[in-house]
Motif scaffolding. Sequence first.
Motif, PDB file in Angstrom:
ATOM      1  N   VAL A  73     -13.632  -9.409  -5.276  1.00  0.00           N
ATOM      2  CA  VAL A  73     -12.340  -9.131  -5.904  1.00  0.00           C
ATOM      3  C   VAL A  73     -11.350  -8.619  -4.872  1.00  0.00           C
ATOM      4  O   VAL A  73     -10.257  -9.153  -4.727  1.00  0.00           O
ATOM      5  N   SER A  74     -11.724  -7.563  -4.156  1.00  0.00           N
ATOM      6  CA  SER A  74     -10.767  -6.997  -3.209  1.00  0.00           C
ATOM      7  C   SER A  74     -11.450  -6.193  -2.119  1.00  0.00           C
ATOM      8  O   SER A  74     -12.614  -5.807  -2.234  1.00  0.00           O
ATOM      9  N   TYR A  89     -13.037   5.188   9.332  1.00  0.00           N
ATOM     10  CA  TYR A  89     -12.391   3.907   9.114  1.00  0.00           C
ATOM     11  C   TYR A  89     -13.143   3.268   7.959  1.00  0.00           C
ATOM     12  O   TYR A  89     -14.362   3.062   8.026  1.00  0.00           O
ATOM     13  N   ALA A  90     -12.443   3.005   6.877  1.00  0.00           N
ATOM     14  CA  ALA A  90     -13.088   2.571   5.642  1.00  0.00           C
ATOM     15  C   ALA A  90     -12.976   1.070   5.433  1.00  0.00           C
ATOM     16  O   ALA A  90     -11.912   0.480   5.649  1.00  0.00           O
ATOM     17  N   LEU A  91     -14.067   0.474   5.032  1.00  0.00           N
ATOM     18  CA  LEU A  91     -14.119  -0.902   4.536  1.00  0.00           C
ATOM     19  C   LEU A  91     -14.805  -0.836   3.177  1.00  0.00           C
ATOM     20  O   LEU A  91     -16.023  -0.666   3.096  1.00  0.00           O
ATOM     21  N   GLU A 135     -13.086   9.798  -2.985  1.00  0.00           N
ATOM     22  CA  GLU A 135     -12.961   9.200  -4.312  1.00  0.00           C
ATOM     23  C   GLU A 135     -11.781   9.786  -5.083  1.00  0.00           C
ATOM     24  O   GLU A 135     -11.326   9.217  -6.060  1.00  0.00           O
ATOM     25  N   ARG A 136     -11.291  10.965  -4.666  1.00  0.00           N
ATOM     26  CA  ARG A 136     -10.157  11.574  -5.355  1.00  0.00           C
ATOM     27  C   ARG A 136      -8.830  11.220  -4.701  1.00  0.00           C
ATOM     28  O   ARG A 136      -7.793  11.727  -5.083  1.00  0.00           O
ATOM     29  N   ASN A 137      -8.887  10.366  -3.698  1.00  0.00           N
ATOM     30  CA  ASN A 137      -7.673   9.884  -3.057  1.00  0.00           C
ATOM     31  C   ASN A 137      -7.057   8.820  -3.982  1.00  0.00           C
ATOM     32  O   ASN A 137      -7.714   7.839  -4.322  1.00  0.00           O
ATOM     33  N   PRO A 138      -5.805   9.012  -4.400  1.00  0.00           N
ATOM     34  CA  PRO A 138      -5.204   8.031  -5.328  1.00  0.00           C
ATOM     35  C   PRO A 138      -5.251   6.593  -4.821  1.00  0.00           C
ATOM     36  O   PRO A 138      -5.352   5.659  -5.614  1.00  0.00           O
ATOM     37  N   LEU A 139      -5.201   6.402  -3.497  1.00  0.00           N
ATOM     38  CA  LEU A 139      -5.221   5.040  -2.956  1.00  0.00           C
ATOM     39  C   LEU A 139      -6.491   4.296  -3.345  1.00  0.00           C
ATOM     40  O   LEU A 139      -6.481   3.068  -3.514  1.00  0.00           O
ATOM     41  N   ILE A 140      -7.585   5.018  -3.468  1.00  0.00           N
ATOM     42  CA  ILE A 140      -8.861   4.392  -3.784  1.00  0.00           C
ATOM     43  C   ILE A 140      -8.831   3.775  -5.181  1.00  0.00           C
ATOM     44  O   ILE A 140      -9.546   2.827  -5.482  1.00  0.00           O
ATOM     45  N   TRP A 141      -7.982   4.328  -6.073  1.00  0.00           N
ATOM     46  CA  TRP A 141      -7.959   3.872  -7.455  1.00  0.00           C
ATOM     47  C   TRP A 141      -6.917   2.804  -7.726  1.00  0.00           C
ATOM     48  O   TRP A 141      -6.902   2.214  -8.804  1.00  0.00           O
ATOM     49  N   VAL A 142      -6.045   2.522  -6.768  1.00  0.00           N
ATOM     50  CA  VAL A 142      -5.027   1.489  -6.984  1.00  0.00           C
ATOM     51  C   VAL A 142      -5.667   0.134  -7.315  1.00  0.00           C
ATOM     52  O   VAL A 142      -5.242  -0.524  -8.269  1.00  0.00           O
ATOM     53  N   PRO A 143      -6.699  -0.312  -6.586  1.00  0.00           N
ATOM     54  CA  PRO A 143      -7.305  -1.611  -6.938  1.00  0.00           C
ATOM     55  C   PRO A 143      -7.892  -1.632  -8.348  1.00  0.00           C
ATOM     56  O   PRO A 143      -7.821  -2.655  -9.029  1.00  0.00           O
ATOM     57  N   THR A 144      -8.458  -0.504  -8.796  1.00  0.00           N
ATOM     58  CA  THR A 144      -9.020  -0.458 -10.145  1.00  0.00           C
ATOM     59  C   THR A 144      -7.911  -0.526 -11.181  1.00  0.00           C
ATOM     60  O   THR A 144      -8.025  -1.236 -12.191  1.00  0.00           O
ATOM     61  N   ARG A 145      -6.825   0.194 -10.948  1.00  0.00           N
ATOM     62  CA  ARG A 145      -5.676   0.122 -11.850  1.00  0.00           C
ATOM     63  C   ARG A 145      -5.196  -1.324 -11.966  1.00  0.00           C
ATOM     64  O   ARG A 145      -4.979  -1.840 -13.056  1.00  0.00           O
ATOM     65  N   ASP A 146      -5.053  -1.983 -10.824  1.00  0.00           N
ATOM     66  CA  ASP A 146      -4.601  -3.375 -10.829  1.00  0.00           C
ATOM     67  C   ASP A 146      -5.610  -4.280 -11.544  1.00  0.00           C
ATOM     68  O   ASP A 146      -5.226  -5.196 -12.281  1.00  0.00           O
ATOM     69  N   PHE A 147      -6.897  -4.024 -11.323  1.00  0.00           N
ATOM     70  CA  PHE A 147      -7.943  -4.843 -11.940  1.00  0.00           C
ATOM     71  C   PHE A 147      -7.880  -4.747 -13.457  1.00  0.00           C
ATOM     72  O   PHE A 147      -7.908  -5.769 -14.160  1.00  0.00           O
ATOM     73  N   VAL A 148      -7.802  -3.523 -14.009  1.00  0.00           N
ATOM     74  CA  VAL A 148      -7.800  -3.392 -15.468  1.00  0.00           C
ATOM     75  C   VAL A 148      -6.493  -3.904 -16.075  1.00  0.00           C
ATOM     76  O   VAL A 148      -6.457  -4.252 -17.255  1.00  0.00           O
ATOM     77  N   GLN A 149      -5.446  -3.983 -15.258  1.00  0.00           N
ATOM     78  CA  GLN A 149      -4.185  -4.561 -15.729  1.00  0.00           C
ATOM     79  C   GLN A 149      -4.143  -6.080 -15.548  1.00  0.00           C
ATOM     80  O   GLN A 149      -3.144  -6.720 -15.864  1.00  0.00           O
ATOM     81  N   GLY A 150      -5.245  -6.634 -14.998  1.00  0.00           N
ATOM     82  CA  GLY A 150      -5.327  -8.080 -14.833  1.00  0.00           C
ATOM     83  C   GLY A 150      -4.563  -8.618 -13.641  1.00  0.00           C
ATOM     84  O   GLY A 150      -4.260  -9.805 -13.582  1.00  0.00           O
ATOM     85  N   PRO A 152      -5.389  -7.972  -9.978  1.00  0.00           N
ATOM     86  CA  PRO A 152      -5.989  -7.512  -8.721  1.00  0.00           C
ATOM     87  C   PRO A 152      -5.453  -8.286  -7.522  1.00  0.00           C
ATOM     88  O   PRO A 152      -5.166  -9.481  -7.627  1.00  0.00           O
ATOM     89  N   ARG A 153      -5.277  -7.594  -6.411  1.00  0.00           N
ATOM     90  CA  ARG A 153      -4.939  -8.228  -5.143  1.00  0.00           C
ATOM     91  C   ARG A 153      -6.222  -8.312  -4.332  1.00  0.00           C
ATOM     92  O   ARG A 153      -7.160  -7.570  -4.543  1.00  0.00           O
ATOM     93  N   ALA A 154      -6.248  -9.233  -3.382  1.00  0.00           N
ATOM     94  CA  ALA A 154      -7.441  -9.404  -2.557  1.00  0.00           C
ATOM     95  C   ALA A 154      -7.550  -8.343  -1.463  1.00  0.00           C
ATOM     96  O   ALA A 154      -8.664  -8.013  -1.036  1.00  0.00           O
ATOM     97  N   TYR A 155      -6.415  -7.814  -1.028  1.00  0.00           N
ATOM     98  CA  TYR A 155      -6.439  -6.934   0.144  1.00  0.00           C
ATOM     99  C   TYR A 155      -5.558  -5.726  -0.066  1.00  0.00           C
ATOM    100  O   TYR A 155      -4.389  -5.859  -0.483  1.00  0.00           O
ATOM    101  N   TYR A 156      -6.098  -4.556   0.213  1.00  0.00           N
ATOM    102  CA  TYR A 156      -5.375  -3.284   0.081  1.00  0.00           C
ATOM    103  C   TYR A 156      -5.497  -2.518   1.388  1.00  0.00           C
ATOM    104  O   TYR A 156      -6.518  -1.872   1.641  1.00  0.00           O
ATOM    105  N   PRO A 157      -4.468  -2.561   2.231  1.00  0.00           N
ATOM    106  CA  PRO A 157      -4.519  -1.715   3.419  1.00  0.00           C
ATOM    107  C   PRO A 157      -4.344  -0.252   2.994  1.00  0.00           C
ATOM    108  O   PRO A 157      -3.506   0.048   2.151  1.00  0.00           O
ATOM    109  N   ILE A 158      -5.152   0.612   3.551  1.00  0.00           N
ATOM    110  CA  ILE A 158      -5.061   2.035   3.217  1.00  0.00           C
ATOM    111  C   ILE A 158      -3.956   2.664   4.061  1.00  0.00           C
ATOM    112  O   ILE A 158      -3.920   2.453   5.268  1.00  0.00           O
TER     113      ILE A 158
END
Length: 158
Positions: A73-74, A89-91, A135-150, A152-158
């Motif tokens: 997904v992303s 450095y996170a992947l 896990e409490r960093n808001p950036l980590i949850w942006v892909p999930t927000r996008d996913f449940v809203q239908g 999702p993007r493939a790539y999220y630079p942090i």
Amino acid sequence: MSHLSRTLPMKRAAHVYLVRDGHLLLVEERMDDGSIFYGLPGGKALPGETLGDAAVRQVLVETGLTVTDLMFVSLLEGELLTGTRNECYALFGRFTATFHGEIDPTDPEVVGVKWVPFAQVESLVRYGPPPEVEERNPLIWVPTRDFVQGQPRAYYPI
């Protein structure tokens, strides 16, 4: 030391969006401060382990479910927690999958597994301290927000 010569530890992790009837499966874990944290099933990849293999292994331990047919997904990528003792450095890969089995977590840190309606997922997310908890960093949850809203993007630079 110049910025270019700085070497960060690599953190590779994989999480899986397991979906059933408009609900997303979340795991409940107890944090060091006693609070309950809701997260996606999944976790860190072991050295030499692919993100896909990590996803399958971690979902089984955290939920009891066997996942197959992983679909990418992303990917989240970039420096995380800069300036803290846990900077890395996170992947982070996100997948969907087919799943079967019974909910039966064997991870001692997991205190519950819950099917949450898409509309309620974001209300369960807790942001804030301690800063070392990525896990409490808001950036980590942006892909999930996008996913449940239908959306999702493939790539999220942090």
